[in-house]
Design an enzyme around this catalytic site. Structure first.
Site, PDB file in Angstrom:
ATOM      1  N   HIS A 182    -142.577 -29.471  13.175  1.00 32.62           N
ATOM      2  CA  HIS A 182    -143.100 -28.096  13.112  1.00 32.62           C
ATOM      3  C   HIS A 182    -144.057 -27.930  11.925  1.00 32.62           C
ATOM      4  CE1 HIS A 182    -141.286 -25.614  16.225  1.00 32.62           C
ATOM      5  NE2 HIS A 182    -140.121 -26.188  16.042  1.00 32.62           N
TER       6      HIS A 182
ATOM      7  N   HIS B  81    -137.225 -32.829  14.199  1.00 39.50           N
ATOM      8  CA  HIS B  81    -137.819 -31.747  14.994  1.00 39.50           C
ATOM      9  C   HIS B  81    -138.496 -30.722  14.071  1.00 39.50           C
ATOM     10  CE1 HIS B  81    -137.857 -28.868  18.483  1.00 39.50           C
ATOM     11  NE2 HIS B  81    -137.892 -28.003  17.487  1.00 39.50           N
ATOM     12  N   GLU B  82    -137.806 -30.365  12.974  1.00 39.83           N
ATOM     13  CA  GLU B  82    -138.363 -29.361  12.060  1.00 39.83           C
ATOM     14  C   GLU B  82    -139.541 -29.925  11.264  1.00 39.83           C
ATOM     15  OE1 GLU B  82    -137.347 -26.683  13.008  1.00 39.83           O
ATOM     16  OE2 GLU B  82    -135.418 -27.240  13.867  1.00 39.83           O
TER      17      GLU B  82
ATOM     18  N   CYS C 140    -136.357 -25.785  21.949  1.00 35.23           N
ATOM     19  CA  CYS C 140    -136.839 -25.140  20.734  1.00 35.23           C
ATOM     20  C   CYS C 140    -136.779 -23.638  20.937  1.00 35.23           C
ATOM     21  CB  CYS C 140    -138.273 -25.578  20.447  1.00 35.23           C
ATOM     22  SG  CYS C 140    -138.997 -24.777  19.015  1.00 35.23           S
TER      23      CYS C 140
END
Ligand SMILES: [Zn+2]
Length: 136
Positions: free
Chosen positions: A130, A126-127, A85
């Site tokens: 976040h 993954h985003e 990341c």
């Protein structure tokens, strides 16, 4: 405009708020920042450029895909992998799904759904993490 990448874990650990049409300008900032970091970065969430709104960008083929208020509808085909990341150093193990279905609003604020597989699906997951303040 290219923005500075946030590395403050406390800031990144907070859950992002719903985006509104007033946040549409973020698409351009995310595109510019992704482009500026393309050697090491395949996706971003808005909190990584300092805005805690539910907006993400990730590479989908040749064009970056921007999603406002993305919602994961379904996921299948779990596997274990490792990810890095831009906001963190090193790589960490994580579980992802091969195929996901996501609802979101596009840059014209139209409701869309899309099925993603493989690498774009992985970056998208993954985003999405976040947005929940989950950082691997
Ligand atoms: Zn990340």
């Amino acid at each position: 405009m290219e923005k500075k990448i946030v590395k403050d874990i406390l800031f990144l650990s907070q859950v992002s708020q719903q985006a509104s049409q007033e946040d549409l300008y973020l698409a351009r900032d995310l595109q510019d920042t992704l482009l500026a970091n393309r050697a090491t970065c395949v996706g971003l969430a808005a909190n990584m450029i300092g805005v805690q709104r539910r907006v993400i960008i990730f590479n989908l083929g040749l064009v970056p895909m921007v999603m406002f208020n993305p919602v994961l509808l379904s996921s299948e085909g779990p596997y274990e992998t490792e990810e890095g990341c831009l906001s963190l150093t090193g790589v960490r193990p994580t579980r992802r799904y091969e195929t996901i279905r996501v609802a979101y609003r596009d840059t014209k604020w139209q409701e869309q759904t899309i099925t993603l597989t493989g690498f774009p699906a992985q970056i998208c997951q993954h985003e999405l993490d976040h947005l929940e303040g989950r950082i691997i």
